[in-house]
Motif scaffolding. Structure first.
Motif, mmCIF file in Angstrom:
data_model
loop_
_atom_site.group_PDB
_atom_site.id
_atom_site.type_symbol
_atom_site.label_atom_id
_atom_site.label_comp_id
_atom_site.label_asym_id
_atom_site.label_seq_id
_atom_site.Cartn_x
_atom_site.Cartn_y
_atom_site.Cartn_z
ATOM 1 N N MET A 1 0.802 -1.279 -0.096
ATOM 2 C CA MET A 1 -0.016 -0.130 -0.040
ATOM 3 C C MET A 1 0.822 1.230 0.006
ATOM 4 S SD MET A 1 -3.248 -0.583 0.115
ATOM 5 C CE MET A 1 -3.995 1.068 1.210
ATOM 6 N N GLY A 2 2.098 1.329 0.800
ATOM 7 C CA GLY A 2 2.910 2.508 0.747
ATOM 8 C C GLY A 2 3.169 2.782 -0.564
ATOM 9 N N LYS A 3 3.690 1.676 -1.411
ATOM 10 C CA LYS A 3 4.255 1.815 -2.845
ATOM 11 C C LYS A 3 3.271 2.602 -3.458
ATOM 12 C CE LYS A 3 6.390 -1.704 -4.329
ATOM 13 N NZ LYS A 3 6.662 -2.931 -4.772
ATOM 14 N N LEU A 4 2.149 2.517 -3.524
ATOM 15 C CA LEU A 4 0.980 2.897 -4.030
ATOM 16 C C LEU A 4 0.592 4.589 -3.742
ATOM 17 C CD1 LEU A 4 -1.656 -0.060 -4.506
ATOM 18 C CD2 LEU A 4 0.014 0.865 -6.156
ATOM 19 N N GLN A 5 1.303 4.918 -2.909
ATOM 20 C CA GLN A 5 0.907 6.020 -2.202
ATOM 21 C C GLN A 5 0.889 7.380 -3.083
ATOM 22 O OE1 GLN A 5 -0.683 7.284 0.840
ATOM 23 N NE2 GLN A 5 -1.085 5.094 0.660
ATOM 24 N N PRO A 6 2.042 7.372 -4.014
ATOM 25 C CA PRO A 6 2.221 8.363 -5.075
ATOM 26 C C PRO A 6 1.071 8.366 -6.042
ATOM 27 C CG PRO A 6 4.516 7.452 -4.795
ATOM 28 C CD PRO A 6 3.302 6.553 -4.141
ATOM 29 N N ALA A 28 -2.125 9.544 -4.518
ATOM 30 C CA ALA A 28 -1.885 10.969 -4.393
ATOM 31 C C ALA A 28 -2.414 11.707 -5.673
ATOM 32 C CB ALA A 28 -0.750 11.627 -3.754
ATOM 33 N N ALA A 29 -1.812 11.250 -6.811
ATOM 34 C CA ALA A 29 -2.261 11.620 -8.194
ATOM 35 C C ALA A 29 -3.742 11.593 -8.243
ATOM 36 C CB ALA A 29 -1.241 11.123 -9.100
ATOM 37 N N LYS A 32 -6.573 14.575 -9.108
ATOM 38 C CA LYS A 32 -7.019 14.412 -10.421
ATOM 39 C C LYS A 32 -8.716 14.726 -10.142
ATOM 40 C CE LYS A 32 -7.516 11.850 -14.685
ATOM 41 N NZ LYS A 32 -7.213 10.477 -15.249
ATOM 42 N N TYR A 33 -9.045 13.849 -9.225
ATOM 43 C CA TYR A 33 -10.484 13.622 -8.887
ATOM 44 C C TYR A 33 -10.835 14.539 -7.662
ATOM 45 C CZ TYR A 33 -10.270 10.201 -12.540
ATOM 46 O OH TYR A 33 -10.077 9.494 -13.551
ATOM 47 N N LYS A 34 -10.120 15.531 -7.246
ATOM 48 C CA LYS A 34 -10.565 16.127 -6.145
ATOM 49 C C LYS A 34 -11.947 16.895 -6.050
ATOM 50 C CE LYS A 34 -8.096 20.669 -7.686
ATOM 51 N NZ LYS A 34 -7.181 21.539 -7.209
ATOM 52 N N ASN A 35 -12.656 17.131 -7.111
ATOM 53 C CA ASN A 35 -13.801 17.698 -7.242
ATOM 54 C C ASN A 35 -14.834 16.620 -7.423
ATOM 55 O OD1 ASN A 35 -12.774 20.454 -6.678
ATOM 56 N ND2 ASN A 35 -12.326 20.671 -8.975
ATOM 57 N N ASP A 36 -14.396 15.621 -7.624
ATOM 58 C CA ASP A 36 -15.542 14.373 -7.870
ATOM 59 C C ASP A 36 -15.316 12.931 -6.699
ATOM 60 O OD1 ASP A 36 -17.271 12.617 -8.651
ATOM 61 O OD2 ASP A 36 -16.880 12.941 -10.697
ATOM 62 N N LYS A 37 -15.760 12.909 -5.738
ATOM 63 C CA LYS A 37 -15.250 11.978 -4.769
ATOM 64 C C LYS A 37 -15.676 10.686 -5.270
ATOM 65 C CE LYS A 37 -15.284 14.553 -0.475
ATOM 66 N NZ LYS A 37 -15.683 14.883 0.851
ATOM 67 N N ASP A 38 -16.806 10.451 -5.895
ATOM 68 C CA ASP A 38 -17.161 9.201 -6.640
ATOM 69 C C ASP A 38 -16.345 8.753 -7.627
ATOM 70 O OD1 ASP A 38 -19.471 9.006 -4.661
ATOM 71 O OD2 ASP A 38 -20.830 10.106 -6.161
#
Length: 530
Positions: free
Chosen positions: A377-382, A385-386, A390-396
């Motif tokens: 899971m730690g390896k997927l953090q970057p 985060a991207a 990218k979808y900061k305005n669309d949580k779904d």
């Protein structure tokens, strides 16, 4: 006084003989002693009391051997009894001391500050038997060697025409004391009532150390343990009257209990006495004794250590007094394992280390999977985060994208949690087993640690434990943000201060577990490279 008492009894017997001669039935040969039905309360399948018909004979009052206390000494304890109420005043355990200091006094149980107040006494309910009645002992003292069995008999003759005999039976090998209380009705009228036994102890613990963490009353009724701290009965009486197997006054390490024999405990009433003492009133089932008959009620006393094998040997589920919490089904096998390894290594500290290593090996597959999942899971953090950016305005949409990321990389977000949850009951059970084990009391480990039940006097092991916990936190992969990680890194400091006063046996377990976890994490970090 004794002559007047004997004269009163003889006159009472004479009156009864005259009454029987003029108004009684036709005389027949005296029958052998037989059991007859008796009305009792809260009686199960077996009768709690036995009532026997017996030919009336003059009561032989034993000569008072000594007006002083009667001392009974075995290899396990020294008990002091009093002729006042045929009561037990105190019992001193030979194998245990109050502190771990050289020359410390032996542990004394059932000892009140007021020497005139008996700690375990008997009175009558429904008939005039005072807890202060003057009994005559059959011996001035008893001494038992290993394997011997002897009795101490107290006799009280009442002016109303009844006789009370209290018989204490001792075994030189154990802590259990058999107790039989008999009422012989030599009067002309039936006697109805019950016996009541009183445990009297200080309302507030005499010492403020770890031994009195769980001080108070406990009893086993209806298949479950009931505990009451003194504060629970400070303002109101508490009563139990269903399926009582035993009742006791206890602290963290020692127990003073009265055990039922064939349902001989009908009720227990807990209260703060007028004199300010914690009092446990234990009543027998009610009985009615016709003239010329006798009733005998049997119990068993246990006054000794809360050591699981000793408690279990007493029967009556007395081992339930060792309350190990919700996970006692796991904690008790842990305790047996601790005792098992101690028999081979002769050091409870080393036994704790062995158990910790075994548990770590046993749970290695689960923890390995957990840490490996967290590492992945730690390896997927970057990438996560991207996706959040990218979808900061669309949580779904962001949640769908994250789940696809997990699926593509074959990572389970709960994989790091579930294996740890499985281990929680085991860790809590071991914690309880170590915290309440009398085996660790005054047990040395090595160097400066001379008592595994007490804190590290120099706080060395808690500090090292905190350091290892900090290293473990740094090595463990995390999905938390920077602020959360900083908060988590503060936990070792909090735990270190908590563990400063913990028993050193518990600190030792936690320290060894941390060291093993660091080694395991180093192996996983090497196996799952970035």
């Amino acid at each position: 006084m004794e002559k007047r008492t004997i004269l009163a009894v003889v006159l009472s017997i004479g009156v009864f003989y005259l009454f029987s001669f003029f108004y009684g039935p036709e005389k027949k040969p005296a029958p052998a002693a037989v059991s007859v039905p008796v009305k009792t309360e809260n009686v199960g399948a077996a009768p709690a009391v036995s009532v026997q018909a017996a030919a009336i004979a003059p009561v032989v009052v034993p000569k008072i051997v000594s007006a002083a206390d009667v001392t009974v000494e075995t290899e396990r304890y020294t008990a002091v009894f009093s002729g006042v109420g045929a009561s037990l005043k105190s019992l001193t355990l030979k194998g245990f001391r109050e502190t771990n200091k050289p020359g410390a006094a032996q542990v004394k149980l059932l000892a009140n500050a007021d020497p005139a107040l008996p700690s375990f006494s008997t009175r009558g309910v429904g008939f005039a038997l005072s807890a202060q009645a003057a009994y005559s002992p059959n011996v001035s003292s008893l001494k038992l060697l290993s394997g011997e069995k002897k009795q101490l008999v107290f006799t009280y003759v009442d002016a109303q025409g009844f006789v009370i005999r209290k018989t204490y039976g001792f075994d030189g090998n154990g802590y259990g004391i058999a107790l039989e209380t008999q009422l012989v009705n030599n009067s002309a009228a039936p006697i109805a009532g019950a016996f009541q036994y009183l445990f009297t102890s200080p309302f507030d613990p005499p010492q403020k150390d770890g031994r009195y963490e769980t001080y108070g009353s406990s009893l086993y009724a209806d298949g479950s343990l009931h505990t009451d701290a003194p504060k629970n009965v400070a303002s109101a009486t508490k009563k139990y009257d269903k399926g009582i197997t035993w009742a006791a006054i206890n602290d963290k390490y020692f127990l003073s209990a009265l055990l039922s024999v064939n349902n001989s405990i009908a009720s227990v009433e807990l209260k703060k006495s007028a004199a300010g003492y914690l009092e446990s009133d234990i009543s027998t089932p009610a009985f009615s004794v016709a003239p010329g008959q006798a009733v005998t009620v049997a119990h068993k006393l246990f006054i000794g250590p809360k050591e699981i094998d000793i408690l279990k040997a007493q029967g009556s589920s007395l081992e339930q007094s060792l309350d190990l919490g919700w996970f006692s089904a796991i904690a008790k096998p842990m305790l047996y394992s601790l005792k098992f390894f101690y028999r081979y290594v002769g050091n409870y500290g080393i036994a704790i280390i062995i158990i910790t290593v075994i548990l770590k090996i046993f749970f290695f597959p689960l923890t390995h999977k957990s840490y490996k999942s967290m590492k992945e899971m730690g390896k997927l953090q970057p990438k996560m985060a991207a996706l959040k950016e990218k979808y900061k305005n669309d949580k779904d949409a962001m949640n769908r994208a994250v789940m696809e990321l997990y699926r593509d990389h074959k990572v389970n977000p709960l994989g790091g949690c579930l294996p740890m949850i499985v281990q929680i009951p085991v860790f809590f059970a071991l914690y309880k087993a170590l915290m309440y084990s009398i085996e660790l009391r005054h047990a040395p480990f090595m160097f400066w640690i001379t008592d595994l039940s007490d804190k590290d006097p120099f706080y060395v092991t808690p500090v090292i434990m905190g350091v290892t916990m900090f290293i473990q936190q740094k090595m463990t992969p995390s999905n938390m943000d920077e602020m959360q990680q900083k908060i988590m890194l503060g936990l070792p400091v909090i735990f270190t201060f908590m563990f400063l006063s913990f028993p050193s046996g518990l600190v030792l377990y936690w320290l060894i577990n941390n060291i093993l976890t660091i080694g395991q994490q180093a192996y996983i970090n090497k196996l799952v490279k970035d």
